[in-house]
Design an enzyme around this catalytic site. Structure first.
Site, PDB file in Angstrom:
ATOM      1  N   GLU A 143      18.589 -15.573  17.677  1.00  0.00           N
ATOM      2  CA  GLU A 143      19.818 -14.780  17.714  1.00  0.00           C
ATOM      3  C   GLU A 143      19.533 -13.301  17.953  1.00  0.00           C
ATOM      4  O   GLU A 143      18.781 -12.691  17.184  1.00  0.00           O
ATOM      5  CB  GLU A 143      20.535 -14.978  16.377  1.00  0.00           C
ATOM      6  N   GLU A 240      30.844 -15.692   9.844  1.00  0.00           N
ATOM      7  CA  GLU A 240      29.873 -14.841   9.160  1.00  0.00           C
ATOM      8  C   GLU A 240      30.436 -13.422   9.065  1.00  0.00           C
ATOM      9  O   GLU A 240      29.934 -12.488   9.677  1.00  0.00           O
ATOM     10  CB  GLU A 240      28.532 -14.849   9.908  1.00  0.00           C
TER      11      GLU A 240
END
Length: 259
Positions: A143, A240
């Site tokens: 990521e 998130e």
């Protein structure tokens, strides 16, 4: 229709970690993700998943000393053995939890380490992890993260990540695309997602600024959700974000997104 997973490191934090599984299920989530499971036994977490009918969608490989500010060790040349031991630990947890994908945090480049050294170490570690996870039937993700929230983080743009993946050369390595981080670093969200959809295995969200729930900032989430639907994205979307007030009070966006 998009499938949304509650990130238990960010949501329902008013209760202890193991109680967040029930809270997520009561809120209507079918999947959960979080940073790390390693403070609890895999069996204990599995019981919470099964009791609440939840799927374990994602967690990270061990990432060093999080409390001390470390944000991954995959680019640290002097921590390769530790990284590889962490891969084994993560596989054990993921296998017990039925988690089919694990995320690798590249980390902050250590002082005295060149970009070239960090790059070479990360490529080698991703190659190792992709092979080991593949043998276990688990997909490896990595990521890009914005350098405003984590200054010095090595992996911070989509094209940088994909070029690095090409160098790794594994078909068991995909992109975790975090909308919040990429809005800060590069914008152009919808075209980027469309261009690289085949290499995106997981999406995460938060609005910007503030990293709160969708609808609190500048990102047009109704458009992006419809865009992902049109493109045929069939993965999970991890929530998130930091609730602006409480998790429950901020879930109105979720009802709208589900239609």
């Amino acid at each position: 229709m998009a499938r949304f997973a509650a990130n238990l490191s960010m949501l329902f934090t008013e209760v202890d970690f193991l109680e967040r599984f029930e809270a997520a299920a009561r809120a209507g989530f079918k999947g959960v993700e979080y940073l790390f499971p390693y403070d609890h036994s895999a069996t204990e977490i599995k019981q919470r998943l099964e009791a609440n009918g939840l799927e374990q969608v994602l967690h990270n490989l061990p990432a060093g000393d999080w409390a001390a500010g470390e944000r991954g060790i995959a680019c640290h040349p002097d921590r390769v053995e530790e990284f590889r031991a962490g891969v084994d630990t993560a596989i054990e947890y993921a296998t017990t939890l039925g988690c089919r994908q694990l995320n690798c945090l590249a980390g902050i480049v250590p002082e005295g380490v060149s970009q070239e050294q960090a790059h070479r170490t990360l490529v080698d570690n991703l190659r190792y992890a992709a092979e080991r996870l593949g043998q276990a039937g688990i997909l490896l993700l990595a990521e890009p993260i914005n350098t405003r929230d984590i200054p010095g983080f090595f992996l911070n743009r989509t094209e940088q990540a994909l070029a690095l993946f090409d160098e790794v050369g594994s078909d068991n390595l995909k992109l975790q695309y975090d909308i919040y981080h990429m809005q800060i670093m590069e914008g152009d969200l919808a075209p980027t997602i469309e261009r690289h959809l085949a290499r995106i295995a997981h999406v995460q969200l938060a609005d910007n600024p503030g990293r709160h729930e969708p609808g609190t900032g500048e990102i047009n989430y109704p458009f992006l959700f419809a865009h992902l639907e049109r493109l045929g994205y069939d993965g999970w979307i991890g929530c998130e974000y930091k609730p602006a007030t409480t998790t429950q009070e901020g879930l109105g966006w979720l009802d709208s997104a589900r239609g």
